[in-house]
Design an enzyme around this catalytic site. Sequence first.
Site, PDB file in Angstrom:
ATOM      1  CG  HIS A 276      51.491  46.907  46.941  1.00 24.78           C
ATOM      2  ND1 HIS A 276      50.462  47.624  46.377  1.00 24.78           N
ATOM      3  CD2 HIS A 276      52.596  47.671  46.791  1.00 24.78           C
ATOM      4  CE1 HIS A 276      50.928  48.772  45.904  1.00 24.78           C
ATOM      5  NE2 HIS A 276      52.221  48.824  46.144  1.00 24.78           N
ATOM      6  CG  ASP A 288      52.421  52.172  43.630  1.00 24.08           C
ATOM      7  OD1 ASP A 288      52.697  51.087  44.170  1.00 24.08           O
ATOM      8  OD2 ASP A 288      52.203  53.215  44.275  1.00 24.08           O
ATOM      9  CD  GLU A 320      52.424  49.255  49.584  1.00 30.48           C
ATOM     10  OE1 GLU A 320      53.605  49.650  49.551  1.00 30.48           O
ATOM     11  OE2 GLU A 320      51.493  49.874  49.032  1.00 30.48           O
ATOM     12  CD  GLU A 321      49.643  52.144  47.489  1.00 30.62           C
ATOM     13  OE1 GLU A 321      50.125  52.976  48.286  1.00 30.62           O
ATOM     14  OE2 GLU A 321      50.153  51.908  46.389  1.00 30.62           O
ATOM     15  CG  ASP A 349      55.797  48.727  46.017  1.00 36.07           C
ATOM     16  OD1 ASP A 349      55.138  49.085  45.020  1.00 36.07           O
ATOM     17  OD2 ASP A 349      55.571  49.116  47.164  1.00 36.07           O
ATOM     18  CG  HIS A 449      50.172  57.141  45.315  1.00 35.95           C
ATOM     19  ND1 HIS A 449      50.330  57.348  46.661  1.00 35.95           N
ATOM     20  CD2 HIS A 449      50.568  55.861  45.099  1.00 35.95           C
ATOM     21  CE1 HIS A 449      50.777  56.248  47.239  1.00 35.95           C
ATOM     22  NE2 HIS A 449      50.940  55.325  46.306  1.00 35.95           N
TER      23      HIS A 449
END
Length: 513
Positions: A276, A288, A320-321, A349, A449
């Site tokens: 992604h 990420d 994707e998130e 990923d 994140h």
Amino acid sequence: MNARKCRTTVAAVSVAGLMAPLLLIGAGTASAHSAPAKEAAKLSRKLVKKSNAQDAYRHLRQFQQIADRNGNTRVAGSEGHRQSAQYVEGLLQKAGYSVTRHAFDYPFSETLAQSLRVVSPQQQDIPVNAMTYSASSPVGGITAPVAVVPVDDTTGCEPEDYASGTFTGKIALIRRGGCTFAEKQAAAADAGAVGAIVYNNTEGALNGTLGEPSVARIPVGGVTQKDGEELAAKAAAGTVTVNLEIRTFVETRRTYNVITETRGGDPRNVVMFGAHLDSVAEGPGINDNGSGSAGILEVALKLAHQKTKNKVRFAWWSAEEFGLLGSEAYVGSLSAADRAKIKLYLNFDMIASPNYVQFVYDGDDSDQVGAGPGPEGSAQLERQITDYLDSRRIPYEGTDFTGRSDYGPFIEAGIPSGGTFTGAEGIKTAEQAKVYGGKAGVAYDPCYHEACDTLKNINMKAFDVNIDVIANAVGQYAWDTSILSKPVKPRNTKGSAGSGGGLHEGHGHEVTE
């Protein structure tokens, strides 16, 4: 494998056309007398030699610069994501590929406020993460007593978990596990709760999603296991009043996946590799998942002038998130015949986590942790990767198919799946630190994140190892997929540790428990 809740996504363009040949310089077929296995080994060696982290790092620099120009994010639907996709497209086209944009609509969600404060008996601020697609509280939050849901195997999943009248006008405190976050908040809302706090059942922060906006009933946030258990203990000792403020913004947006494939190769035998491209809104997403995106991009560029027997397809997923929405839209738009042409899918990923462990998806379920095995052929995909790592004397561990990354829709469609992962917010054990180095008791990716997921958040050793894994697999399957039908004996890969790190344990696009 985990069952995953369907989400509403609308594919804007058909991808059936991707079955048609796309441009690739120098594509063709080898001599009919060439053995596929021999050609596979030859191409694998060539791609591994040509592909490396140093070259792929240039893509990470570009992703960082794009984020820097666009509010420190590359979130789906944003200018940062669009420019990232354009960058990938430009390099592929320069190398001779034709690129397809697979567009779709999706519910964009942004967190406007997230806070949790104990008001009485003693003031305390507790870190909380708003669930994606959560209902919003009023500005200033909701102040109410905490009511604790009794802990069992399905905590907060059933009406019986909520004693009559006990939760009316209160904020439910619920342990994770047993059902989806959406089901927990719905049950709490039915019991009269005005908000919900879900605490983790393992170490690390808890991010989550309700799956889609339409199911949101009450404001919902996630907290750590430690904070949740401490809050539950205080509530058991007497009345605890908290203020929970969760405010989100949701609207329909359009974004797109980037898809390309080799012109050469049998269109009835497609081998697929994906990562992604989007980040979370809170940061630039360099590990990420700039790392996986850069890894497959670099290998695709090195493949551009090579002959292949099978058609090799690469995908850079969007949204994707928000819950695997790009890969779901893509797989959902394929006809049954076109899905059958995809012989395997490998997902990458997060492949450069700073405090990494080398995880390989447990395709055969030999670790006996979490979900069951992947579709037939997944065990062989796992073994191909572990055999390569063994040949390089590189340690690895298994990680469960949790359904929290883009292999999920492929598994649901019955397509053999696998790949690698280097860890998110799971905590590295002392045993893992002895094997891989790094720091025990610290997350595999402390910036998971977060705004600090920048170029400084990349482990070049892990990055290089996993790019070689990609290159070796691309070379193998570009010529020979016969190993997918060869029996392999299950081999335990320390699944308890792998699943503990788990693929995106508590990931922001998590729908299942």
